[in-house]
Design a protein around this motif. Structure first.
Motif, PDB file in Angstrom:
ATOM      1  N   ILE A 310      18.981  98.174  58.346  1.00 27.80           N
ATOM      2  CA  ILE A 310      19.445  97.056  59.187  1.00 27.80           C
ATOM      3  C   ILE A 310      19.163  95.691  58.560  1.00 27.80           C
ATOM      4  CG2 ILE A 310      19.339  96.110  61.546  1.00 27.80           C
ATOM      5  CD1 ILE A 310      20.094  99.082  61.493  1.00 27.80           C
ATOM      6  N   LEU A 311      17.935  95.534  58.043  1.00 24.97           N
ATOM      7  CA  LEU A 311      17.493  94.223  57.546  1.00 24.97           C
ATOM      8  C   LEU A 311      16.909  94.352  56.148  1.00 24.97           C
ATOM      9  CD1 LEU A 311      15.727  93.107  60.839  1.00 24.97           C
ATOM     10  CD2 LEU A 311      17.703  91.949  59.869  1.00 24.97           C
ATOM     11  N   GLN A 312      17.098  93.293  55.355  1.00 22.91           N
ATOM     12  CA  GLN A 312      16.550  93.284  53.989  1.00 22.91           C
ATOM     13  C   GLN A 312      15.548  92.137  53.866  1.00 22.91           C
ATOM     14  OE1 GLN A 312      19.636  93.178  51.000  1.00 22.91           O
ATOM     15  NE2 GLN A 312      18.258  92.192  49.550  1.00 22.91           N
ATOM     16  N   PRO A 313      14.231  92.469  53.873  1.00 19.48           N
ATOM     17  CA  PRO A 313      13.229  91.403  53.855  1.00 19.48           C
ATOM     18  C   PRO A 313      12.847  90.961  52.442  1.00 19.48           C
ATOM     19  CG  PRO A 313      12.131  93.506  54.075  1.00 19.48           C
ATOM     20  CD  PRO A 313      13.607  93.805  53.938  1.00 19.48           C
ATOM     21  N   SER A 314      12.323  89.740  52.346  1.00 19.88           N
ATOM     22  CA  SER A 314      11.620  89.300  51.135  1.00 19.88           C
ATOM     23  C   SER A 314      10.149  89.172  51.524  1.00 19.88           C
ATOM     24  CB  SER A 314      12.142  87.939  50.677  1.00 19.88           C
ATOM     25  OG  SER A 314      13.519  88.031  50.390  1.00 19.88           O
ATOM     26  N   GLU A 317       4.915  84.739  50.552  1.00 18.54           N
ATOM     27  CA  GLU A 317       3.633  84.433  49.886  1.00 18.54           C
ATOM     28  C   GLU A 317       2.699  83.712  50.854  1.00 18.54           C
ATOM     29  OE1 GLU A 317       5.342  83.486  45.416  1.00 18.54           O
ATOM     30  OE2 GLU A 317       5.384  81.883  46.901  1.00 18.54           O
ATOM     31  N   ALA A 318       3.255  83.239  51.971  1.00 16.73           N
ATOM     32  CA  ALA A 318       2.502  82.427  52.936  1.00 16.73           C
ATOM     33  C   ALA A 318       3.228  82.462  54.280  1.00 16.73           C
ATOM     34  CB  ALA A 318       2.415  80.992  52.430  1.00 16.73           C
ATOM     35  N   THR A 319       2.626  81.832  55.288  1.00 19.23           N
ATOM     36  CA  THR A 319       3.112  81.774  56.682  1.00 19.23           C
ATOM     37  C   THR A 319       2.949  83.133  57.371  1.00 19.23           C
ATOM     38  OG1 THR A 319       5.466  82.451  56.498  1.00 19.23           O
ATOM     39  CG2 THR A 319       4.940  80.146  55.959  1.00 19.23           C
ATOM     40  N   PHE A 320       3.145  83.181  58.685  1.00 19.55           N
ATOM     41  CA  PHE A 320       3.160  84.491  59.335  1.00 19.55           C
ATOM     42  C   PHE A 320       4.532  84.784  59.938  1.00 19.55           C
ATOM     43  CE2 PHE A 320       0.172  81.911  62.148  1.00 19.55           C
ATOM     44  CZ  PHE A 320       1.083  81.579  63.126  1.00 19.55           C
ATOM     45  N   VAL A 321       5.571  84.448  59.130  1.00 17.21           N
ATOM     46  CA  VAL A 321       6.935  84.810  59.521  1.00 17.21           C
ATOM     47  C   VAL A 321       7.654  85.490  58.362  1.00 17.21           C
ATOM     48  CG1 VAL A 321       7.117  82.967  61.237  1.00 17.21           C
ATOM     49  CG2 VAL A 321       7.937  82.543  58.907  1.00 17.21           C
ATOM     50  N   LEU A 322       8.573  86.391  58.724  1.00 23.55           N
ATOM     51  CA  LEU A 322       9.483  87.012  57.750  1.00 23.55           C
ATOM     52  C   LEU A 322      10.884  86.503  58.058  1.00 23.55           C
ATOM     53  CD1 LEU A 322       8.150  90.634  57.973  1.00 23.55           C
ATOM     54  CD2 LEU A 322       8.517  89.518  55.803  1.00 23.55           C
ATOM     55  N   PHE A 323      11.723  86.428  57.020  1.00 29.34           N
ATOM     56  CA  PHE A 323      13.078  85.900  57.204  1.00 29.34           C
ATOM     57  C   PHE A 323      14.092  86.854  56.569  1.00 29.34           C
ATOM     58  CE2 PHE A 323      16.297  82.373  56.624  1.00 29.34           C
ATOM     59  CZ  PHE A 323      16.402  82.060  57.974  1.00 29.34           C
ATOM     60  N   PRO A 324      14.193  88.078  57.135  1.00 27.29           N
ATOM     61  CA  PRO A 324      15.052  89.078  56.494  1.00 27.29           C
ATOM     62  C   PRO A 324      16.541  88.781  56.645  1.00 27.29           C
ATOM     63  CG  PRO A 324      14.178  89.927  58.547  1.00 27.29           C
ATOM     64  CD  PRO A 324      13.516  88.601  58.332  1.00 27.29           C
ATOM     65  N   LYS A 325      17.299  89.298  55.677  1.00 29.59           N
ATOM     66  CA  LYS A 325      18.758  89.173  55.670  1.00 29.59           C
ATOM     67  C   LYS A 325      19.347  90.301  56.513  1.00 29.59           C
ATOM     68  CE  LYS A 325      22.316  88.628  52.071  1.00 29.59           C
ATOM     69  NZ  LYS A 325      23.006  87.525  52.706  1.00 29.59           N
ATOM     70  N   ILE A 326      20.352  89.967  57.316  1.00 30.41           N
ATOM     71  CA  ILE A 326      21.031  90.963  58.155  1.00 30.41           C
ATOM     72  C   ILE A 326      22.028  91.734  57.283  1.00 30.41           C
ATOM     73  CG2 ILE A 326      22.568  91.279  60.152  1.00 30.41           C
ATOM     74  CD1 ILE A 326      21.372  88.493  61.147  1.00 30.41           C
ATOM     75  N   GLY A 358      22.118  76.930  55.696  1.00 31.44           N
ATOM     76  CA  GLY A 358      21.759  77.972  54.732  1.00 31.44           C
ATOM     77  C   GLY A 358      21.027  79.165  55.317  1.00 31.44           C
ATOM     78  N   ALA A 359      20.722  79.107  56.617  1.00 29.58           N
ATOM     79  CA  ALA A 359      19.942  80.182  57.248  1.00 29.58           C
ATOM     80  C   ALA A 359      20.815  81.285  57.839  1.00 29.58           C
ATOM     81  CB  ALA A 359      19.060  79.600  58.349  1.00 29.58           C
ATOM     82  N   GLU A 360      22.104  81.013  57.985  1.00 29.98           N
ATOM     83  CA  GLU A 360      23.000  81.984  58.632  1.00 29.98           C
ATOM     84  C   GLU A 360      22.920  83.345  57.935  1.00 29.98           C
ATOM     85  OE1 GLU A 360      24.993  84.081  60.830  1.00 29.98           O
ATOM     86  OE2 GLU A 360      24.826  82.031  61.580  1.00 29.98           O
ATOM     87  N   GLY A 361      22.970  84.419  58.757  1.00 25.93           N
ATOM     88  CA  GLY A 361      22.882  85.771  58.194  1.00 25.93           C
ATOM     89  C   GLY A 361      21.457  86.284  58.086  1.00 25.93           C
ATOM     90  N   HIS A 362      20.502  85.513  58.675  1.00 22.53           N
ATOM     91  CA  HIS A 362      19.095  85.933  58.683  1.00 22.53           C
ATOM     92  C   HIS A 362      18.556  85.845  60.108  1.00 22.53           C
ATOM     93  CE1 HIS A 362      19.716  84.663  54.509  1.00 22.53           C
ATOM     94  NE2 HIS A 362      18.686  85.416  54.174  1.00 22.53           N
ATOM     95  N   ILE A 363      17.405  86.466  60.334  1.00 21.01           N
ATOM     96  CA  ILE A 363      16.622  86.220  61.547  1.00 21.01           C
ATOM     97  C   ILE A 363      15.188  85.927  61.115  1.00 21.01           C
ATOM     98  CG2 ILE A 363      18.007  87.668  63.105  1.00 21.01           C
ATOM     99  CD1 ILE A 363      15.606  89.768  62.828  1.00 21.01           C
ATOM    100  N   ARG A 364      14.418  85.282  62.012  1.00 15.56           N
ATOM    101  CA  ARG A 364      12.999  85.061  61.726  1.00 15.56           C
ATOM    102  C   ARG A 364      12.162  85.890  62.672  1.00 15.56           C
ATOM    103  NH1 ARG A 364       9.499  79.557  62.413  1.00 15.56           N
ATOM    104  NH2 ARG A 364       9.265  80.489  64.490  1.00 15.56           N
ATOM    105  N   ILE A 365      11.210  86.604  62.076  1.00 14.56           N
ATOM    106  CA  ILE A 365      10.297  87.466  62.833  1.00 14.56           C
ATOM    107  C   ILE A 365       8.874  86.950  62.632  1.00 14.56           C
ATOM    108  CG2 ILE A 365       9.279  89.786  62.925  1.00 14.56           C
ATOM    109  CD1 ILE A 365      12.025  90.874  61.999  1.00 14.56           C
ATOM    110  N   CYS A 366       8.189  86.676  63.737  1.00 17.73           N
ATOM    111  CA  CYS A 366       6.803  86.214  63.661  1.00 17.73           C
ATOM    112  C   CYS A 366       5.866  87.420  63.785  1.00 17.73           C
ATOM    113  CB  CYS A 366       6.549  85.227  64.791  1.00 17.73           C
ATOM    114  SG  CYS A 366       4.835  84.723  64.892  1.00 17.73           S
ATOM    115  N   PHE A 367       4.852  87.498  62.900  1.00 21.04           N
ATOM    116  CA  PHE A 367       3.966  88.672  62.948  1.00 21.04           C
ATOM    117  C   PHE A 367       2.492  88.339  63.222  1.00 21.04           C
ATOM    118  CE2 PHE A 367       4.753  87.730  58.371  1.00 21.04           C
ATOM    119  CZ  PHE A 367       3.461  87.559  57.879  1.00 21.04           C
ATOM    120  N   SER A 368       2.242  87.227  63.941  1.00 23.97           N
ATOM    121  CA  SER A 368       0.848  86.874  64.259  1.00 23.97           C
ATOM    122  C   SER A 368       0.417  87.506  65.588  1.00 23.97           C
ATOM    123  CB  SER A 368       0.677  85.364  64.316  1.00 23.97           C
ATOM    124  OG  SER A 368       1.558  84.822  65.267  1.00 23.97           O
TER     125      SER A 368
END
Length: 385
Positions: A310-314, A317-326, A358-368
């Motif tokens: 479903i999603l392709q993450p990178s 290196e920092a923050t507590f969010v992921l911004f995977p590609k749909i 430039g963010a279209e096609g992604h979602i942000r997931i917070c993991f804290s």
């Protein structure tokens, strides 16, 4: 300290706003706003109680309490290669307010500011609120790399400011000393200000080195403002406490005057400043445990998403969010709506409103949050398709 049993869900449902537990229907897991699900460090709670025991809540100094300014300067000098004195620090009502005040100070209506794309919506908001014009500089959504050719070619006679987000929200990129130096050379060649938002600079993984922007060159030191806050690393967003740092004392004094901090029009709660200084002076052991927990969560979330169709993450290196590609062709808004409806999970869509074109096609997931909540949330997202 950071297990599922340590989360007070009743308190969160009463107090956690901004798209989180207090704003959503029962049964929905929020992986939305970048705010921890855990209670703040006991040292911070204790510090606030100690401060109010004598019953005095008087005016503080206009630019901030001496202990607050000292703890912020020392934190940057020890942890981020900074060279700040306490006088180089101004207490402000959150990093977000700091960004707005810098835009107000640097820009006149019609002036241009270059911001990264994608990036947190507050960059655009602060420029436009003061009548400035936003010019977007693309960033690679996988690597976080800045398009320097585009950055340079975007500069016109109206450009006054380059704003950077380091570490980058939502991509989780930490910019190297060399990259920051390059920005300082470009800014200096065109006599531009640089604002570096470093609110995420405490949440860095794998012991990666972090350089505060003003430390990388003499040019960077001369004409820049740094923004810092406590909401990410210490979970005190509701206290609205941040700082603006500037190595040029005359500029900072002028900035303080023009931002109305030399009167009682502006000013920062003394309790919030006490929380901030106690956080940096006494709550570091708590913070280190929190960072360790977050790194484990980052790896867990990355691995779960990597094996999904479903999603392709990178890997941030920092923050507590992921911004995977749909991966299934849905738009960011469609995807977020789908997982809310069918998976009962709230995420932030990578729409222009929140992060730019430039963010279209992604979602942000917070993991804290806890390992259990995170795992459940991601499994629900995957199972909803």
């Amino acid at each position: 300290m950071f297990t599922n049993n340590d989360i007070n869900f009743e308190a969160l449902k009463r107090k956690a706003y901004n798209g989180r537990w207090a704003t959503l229907e029962e049964g929905i897991i929020p992986l939305t706003a970048a705010d921890p699900d855990f209670r703040t460090a006991p040292e911070i709670e204790q510090g606030i109680i100690e401060y109010i025991k004598d019953g005095y809540l008087s005016y503080g100094p206009f630019s901030g309490l001496p202990e607050f300014k000292k703890s912020v300067a020392e934190h940057f000098n020890k942890e981020k290669h900074g060279d700040f004195s306490p006088e180089n620090v101004l207490a402000v009502n959150s990093a977000a307010q700091g960004m707005y005040l810098i835009a107000s100070y640097v820009l006149n209506p019609g002036d241009e500011a270059i911001i990264l794309d994608p990036v947190d919506f507050l960059f655009k908001k602060s420029v436009e609120t003061v009548g400035g014009k936003v010019v977007l500089c693309p960033v690679d959504t996988t690597t976080g790399a800045i398009d320097f050719e585009k950055l340079t070619s975007s500069i016109t006679s109206k450009t006054k400011l380059i704003s950077i987000c380091n570490p980058h929200n939502p991509l989780g990129k930490v910019y190297s000393k060399e990259t920051l130096k390059k920005i300082s050379e470009i800014a200096s060649a065109h006599d531009l200000w640089v604002m570096s938002d470093e609110i995420w600079s405490d949440i860095i993984y794998d012991n990666k080195d972090f350089y505060t922007y003003s430390s990388v060159s003499e040019e960077a030191r001369k004409k820049s403002f740094t923004v810092y806050g406590f909401s990410k690393s210490f979970g005190i967003a509701g206290l609205r406490i941040g700082a603006v740092l500037c190595n040029d004392q005359e500029i900072l004094e002028d900035f303080t005057e023009k931002s109305n901090f030399n009167s009682t029009i502006e000013g920062v709660s003394t309790l919030s400043q006490i929380a901030g200084s106690v956080a940096l002076e006494r709550a570091k052991p708590w913070y280190k445990e929190f960072l360790n927990h977050l790194q484990n969560n980052r790896d867990l979330a990355f691995n779960l998403l990597s094996t999904s169709e479903i999603l392709q993450p990178s890997l941030p290196e920092a923050t507590f969010v992921l911004f995977p590609k749909i991966k299934n062709g849905m738009s960011s808004d469609q995807f977020a709506q789908h997982v809310l409806q069918h998976g009962k999970v709230a995420v932030v869509p990578g729409s222009e409103r929140w992060f730019g074109k430039g963010a279209e096609g992604h979602i942000r997931i917070c993991f804290s949050t806890s390992k259990e909540i995170l795992e459940e949330g991601i499994n629900r997202i995957i199972a909803s398709f």
